[in-house]
Design a protein around this motif. Structure first.
Motif, PDB file in Angstrom:
ATOM      1  N   PRO A  19      36.188  44.914  42.163  1.00  0.00           N
ATOM      2  CA  PRO A  19      36.823  43.712  42.601  1.00  0.00           C
ATOM      3  C   PRO A  19      36.313  42.532  42.015  1.00  0.00           C
ATOM      4  O   PRO A  19      35.243  42.604  41.644  1.00  0.00           O
ATOM      5  N   ILE A  20      37.176  41.385  42.307  1.00  0.00           N
ATOM      6  CA  ILE A  20      36.770  40.150  41.447  1.00  0.00           C
ATOM      7  C   ILE A  20      35.473  39.586  42.467  1.00  0.00           C
ATOM      8  O   ILE A  20      35.761  39.188  43.658  1.00  0.00           O
ATOM      9  N   SER A  21      34.441  39.104  41.634  1.00  0.00           N
ATOM     10  CA  SER A  21      33.324  38.814  42.283  1.00  0.00           C
ATOM     11  C   SER A  21      33.168  37.078  42.123  1.00  0.00           C
ATOM     12  O   SER A  21      32.439  36.336  42.619  1.00  0.00           O
ATOM     13  N   SER A  22      33.821  36.765  40.887  1.00  0.00           N
ATOM     14  CA  SER A  22      33.625  35.420  40.352  1.00  0.00           C
ATOM     15  C   SER A  22      34.913  35.023  39.676  1.00  0.00           C
ATOM     16  O   SER A  22      35.426  35.905  39.057  1.00  0.00           O
ATOM     17  N   ILE A  23      35.007  33.736  39.534  1.00  0.00           N
ATOM     18  CA  ILE A  23      36.351  33.186  38.680  1.00  0.00           C
ATOM     19  C   ILE A  23      35.847  32.183  37.629  1.00  0.00           C
ATOM     20  O   ILE A  23      35.084  31.512  38.441  1.00  0.00           O
ATOM     21  N   SER A  24      36.132  32.356  36.483  1.00  0.00           N
ATOM     22  CA  SER A  24      35.772  31.134  35.380  1.00  0.00           C
ATOM     23  C   SER A  24      36.987  30.658  34.870  1.00  0.00           C
ATOM     24  O   SER A  24      37.900  31.321  34.496  1.00  0.00           O
ATOM     25  N   ARG A  25      36.944  29.373  34.878  1.00  0.00           N
ATOM     26  CA  ARG A  25      38.119  28.597  34.289  1.00  0.00           C
ATOM     27  C   ARG A  25      37.635  27.479  33.536  1.00  0.00           C
ATOM     28  O   ARG A  25      36.556  26.750  33.905  1.00  0.00           O
ATOM     29  N   VAL A  26      38.332  27.208  32.430  1.00  0.00           N
ATOM     30  CA  VAL A  26      38.065  25.974  31.504  1.00  0.00           C
ATOM     31  C   VAL A  26      39.372  25.260  31.664  1.00  0.00           C
ATOM     32  O   VAL A  26      40.368  25.705  31.005  1.00  0.00           O
TER      33      VAL A  26
END
Length: 91
Positions: free
Chosen positions: A11-18
């Motif tokens: 499951p996705i626990s964090s999201i990184s975006r730039v």
């Protein structure tokens, strides 16, 4: 038979975006005995090498402490020289 192996997605626990785009983020920390500026220069050199191996990837440095440290050292040297000049003038 020892076990049943199944490939599943975590499951996705964090999201990184730039810049609004999904990204893979890596945080690099130095050892206490290491020099911050040298570690930063080494990482940048390694990114150049990795960039050649992966031409489709884009590498972005989000935060780097080295420029702040270099600027502080330059300012300290300038202030030290000014202090020396004024001390000589006063004496």
């Amino acid at each position: 038979d020892v076990a049943t192996v199944v490939q599943e997605s975590d499951p996705i626990s964090s999201i990184s975006r730039v810049d609004g785009e999904d990204a893979l983020s890596i945080s690099i920390t130095k050892l206490p005995a290491a020099n911050t500026v040298e570690v930063s220069q080494g990482v940048i050199a390694a990114l150049d090498t990795i960039g050649e191996a992966f031409p489709d990837a884009q590498f972005t440095i989000i935060f780097d402490q080295a420029p702040f440290i270099q600027q502080s050292i330059e300012t300290l040297a300038t202030e030290g020289m000014l202090g020396l000049v004024f001390a000589v003038l006063v004496i």
